[in-house]
Motif scaffolding. Structure first.
Motif, mmCIF file in Angstrom:
data_model
loop_
_atom_site.group_PDB
_atom_site.id
_atom_site.type_symbol
_atom_site.label_atom_id
_atom_site.label_comp_id
_atom_site.label_asym_id
_atom_site.label_seq_id
_atom_site.Cartn_x
_atom_site.Cartn_y
_atom_site.Cartn_z
ATOM 1 N N ILE A 62 0.605 -0.858 0.026
ATOM 2 C CA ILE A 62 0.248 -0.109 -0.086
ATOM 3 C C ILE A 62 0.610 1.098 0.015
ATOM 4 O O ILE A 62 2.369 0.817 0.051
ATOM 5 C CB ILE A 62 -0.778 -0.048 1.135
ATOM 6 N N ILE A 63 -0.007 2.855 -0.263
ATOM 7 C CA ILE A 63 0.513 3.200 -0.217
ATOM 8 C C ILE A 63 -0.100 4.713 0.631
ATOM 9 O O ILE A 63 -1.538 4.391 0.372
ATOM 10 C CB ILE A 63 1.257 4.718 -1.183
ATOM 11 N N ASN A 64 0.441 4.996 1.929
ATOM 12 C CA ASN A 64 -0.131 6.463 2.585
ATOM 13 C C ASN A 64 -0.503 7.160 1.990
ATOM 14 O O ASN A 64 0.448 8.618 1.812
ATOM 15 C CB ASN A 64 -0.129 6.321 3.995
ATOM 16 N N ALA A 65 -1.449 7.582 0.751
ATOM 17 C CA ALA A 65 -1.400 8.776 -0.352
ATOM 18 C C ALA A 65 -1.765 9.614 0.588
ATOM 19 O O ALA A 65 -1.572 10.848 -0.905
ATOM 20 C CB ALA A 65 -1.777 8.603 -1.348
ATOM 21 N N SER A 67 -2.324 11.298 4.131
ATOM 22 C CA SER A 67 -1.832 11.205 5.046
ATOM 23 C C SER A 67 -2.674 12.114 6.439
ATOM 24 O O SER A 67 -2.341 13.701 6.448
ATOM 25 C CB SER A 67 -0.614 10.473 5.767
ATOM 26 N N GLY A 68 -3.441 11.170 7.315
ATOM 27 C CA GLY A 68 -3.876 12.310 9.559
ATOM 28 C C GLY A 68 -5.031 13.209 8.699
ATOM 29 O O GLY A 68 -5.475 12.956 7.055
ATOM 30 N N ALA A 69 -5.077 13.736 9.786
ATOM 31 C CA ALA A 69 -6.304 15.223 9.952
ATOM 32 C C ALA A 69 -7.401 14.572 9.540
ATOM 33 O O ALA A 69 -8.183 15.487 8.852
ATOM 34 C CB ALA A 69 -5.233 16.244 9.108
ATOM 35 N N CYS A 70 -7.401 13.273 9.697
ATOM 36 C CA CYS A 70 -8.522 12.864 9.313
ATOM 37 C C CYS A 70 -9.694 13.674 10.524
ATOM 38 O O CYS A 70 -9.754 13.533 11.452
ATOM 39 C CB CYS A 70 -8.937 11.338 9.211
ATOM 40 N N SER A 71 -11.316 13.792 9.640
ATOM 41 C CA SER A 71 -12.610 14.096 10.722
ATOM 42 C C SER A 71 -13.124 13.279 10.867
ATOM 43 O O SER A 71 -13.549 13.048 12.212
ATOM 44 C CB SER A 71 -13.524 14.549 9.460
ATOM 45 N N GLU A 72 -12.551 12.014 10.907
ATOM 46 C CA GLU A 72 -12.993 10.662 11.945
ATOM 47 C C GLU A 72 -12.624 10.485 12.671
ATOM 48 O O GLU A 72 -11.313 10.820 13.367
ATOM 49 C CB GLU A 72 -13.346 9.466 10.927
ATOM 50 N N ILE A 87 2.577 10.708 13.740
ATOM 51 C CA ILE A 87 2.540 10.185 12.402
ATOM 52 C C ILE A 87 2.364 11.847 11.618
ATOM 53 O O ILE A 87 2.526 13.133 11.846
ATOM 54 C CB ILE A 87 1.134 9.758 11.703
ATOM 55 N N ASN A 88 2.635 11.693 9.835
ATOM 56 C CA ASN A 88 3.512 12.607 9.299
ATOM 57 C C ASN A 88 2.099 13.014 8.943
ATOM 58 O O ASN A 88 1.062 12.002 8.314
ATOM 59 C CB ASN A 88 4.364 12.207 8.388
ATOM 60 N N ILE A 89 1.625 13.919 8.636
ATOM 61 C CA ILE A 89 -0.108 14.473 7.808
ATOM 62 C C ILE A 89 0.406 15.768 6.486
ATOM 63 O O ILE A 89 1.201 16.690 6.210
ATOM 64 C CB ILE A 89 -0.560 15.529 8.881
ATOM 65 N N TYR A 90 -0.193 15.356 5.644
ATOM 66 C CA TYR A 90 0.399 15.359 4.041
ATOM 67 C C TYR A 90 -1.189 15.357 3.593
ATOM 68 O O TYR A 90 -1.870 14.193 3.808
ATOM 69 C CB TYR A 90 0.979 14.958 3.645
ATOM 70 N N ASN A 91 -1.115 16.254 2.337
ATOM 71 C CA ASN A 91 -2.823 16.022 1.505
ATOM 72 C C ASN A 91 -2.297 14.985 0.770
ATOM 73 O O ASN A 91 -0.909 14.532 0.193
ATOM 74 C CB ASN A 91 -2.789 17.617 1.018
#
Length: 339
Positions: A62-65, A67-72, A87-91
């Protein structure tokens, strides 16, 4: 042959005949005395070999395309914006990185490569960008099947992904309908269930899994397995909780190796035609019983997970060598055939 042995043989014969396993029977499988686990694994392997290529296992990556900042607020997940996790956070990454991830999957020997996005649902713009990345993979003619996991997608988005070359979409229920509200409050189990039905309705293959060790009961585990049988999903990723610091699940109980084997066997007997995948937490929870788990399953996720490192790929290759297994390298083509 004693009573427990007879029961296990009867269950395996039912599974091979593709007769439904009822809830009471499935619960008994999870409560089998430990001394019968070797027999259970042997019979689950027989079921697997009846419906799937024997002595073969698939690698997927897989690729974490995004990451993070999830509203759930999924209590097991490091990517929720509600928790402070390392964790790293990116668009969404550019198409070049999606292509690079596919090359990395091929290097690992993976047969499948999944583009995964954090968030409840990918936007229309994100779906377009994913399609562009997939088109780059198609141009390179890489020997790998591309999947996508992008949350609750509508029919239009699913059809776009399919046109771009996606053949399978991942969308996990994670747990039973009964247990789900204890781990997620920002969306419902029913929303995810309906999304799986929508994925099937547009002609895409389904990959739908769960996480075990979050405090769920045996009944919850069985209910999830029977739901997937009802939906006739094609692939079931089996994840075992990896407690992450900062999440509400950081002290969750997890599962023991023998408990994990019983869960895997139960899923094999209840979903004999589905591909079972050993995914997150297999290293920590199966430990020295890894080989027994592989006998019952179809695939292993390699190269790491969304926010956590995975097992050294050399160990997985050595395991295949020790089992005298081969990697499955079938490629799906647009007309639905396998080459």
């Amino acid at each position: 042959m004693d009573r427990v042995e007879s029961f296990l043989f009867e269950v395996s014969e039912k599974a091979i005949a593709y007769e439904p396993i009822d809830k009471e029977t499935a619960l008994k499988l999870l409560q089998i005395p430990d001394q019968y686990i070797a027999l259970m694994v042997y019979l689950a392997q027989k079921v697997k070999n009846h419906f799937h290529p024997p002595d073969k296992v698939e690698f997927c990556s897989i690729i974490n395309a995004k990451s993070g900042a999830c509203s759930e607020d999924c209590k097991f997940c490091a990517q929720s914006k509600f928790y402070k996790t390392p964790i790293n956070i990116y668009n969404l990454v550019p198409k070049e990185e999606i292509l690079e991830g596919a090359y990395r999957g091929v290097e690992f020997g993976a047969n499948r490569y999944c583009v995964v996005l954090s968030g409840r649902s990918a936007t229309k713009e994100e779906v377009e960008k994913i399609c562009e990345g997939i088109e780059e993979i198609n141009k390179e003619e890489l020997p790998i099947n591309v999947c996508v996991s992008a949350g609750t997608l509508d029919e239009e988005s699913l059809k776009k992904l399919k046109s771009a070359g996606v053949r399978r979409v991942n969308h996990n229920l994670e747990a039973s309908e009964n247990f789900f509200p204890k781990i997620v409050s920002t969306h419902t189990w029913r929303e995810r269930y309906e999304t799986i039905k929508r994925i099937k309705s547009v002609g895409l293959s389904t990959c739908c899994g769960g996480i075990f060790g979050m405090g769920e009961s045996d009944e919850d585990r069985v209910d999830l397995a029977l739901t997937y049988r009802e939906l006739e999903v094609d692939s079931i990723p089996l994840n075992f909780l990896m407690p992450i610091e900062g999440t509400p699940m950081e002290t969750a109980p997890g599962v023991s190796p023998l408990e994990a084997l019983k869960i895997i066997a139960m899923f094999r007997f209840t979903n004999p035609k589905a591909e079972l995948r050993l995914c997150g937490g297999r290293e920590q929870n199966l430990r020295d019983f890894h080989g027994m788990a592989v006998l019952m399953t179809n695939a292993m996720m390699v190269g790491g997970y969304l926010t956590r490192a995975g097992r050294d790929i050399k160990k997985d290759y050595q395991l295949l060598k020790d089992l005298r297994y081969e990697r499955l390298l079938q490629i799906e083509v647009p007309n639905g055939n396998i080459s």
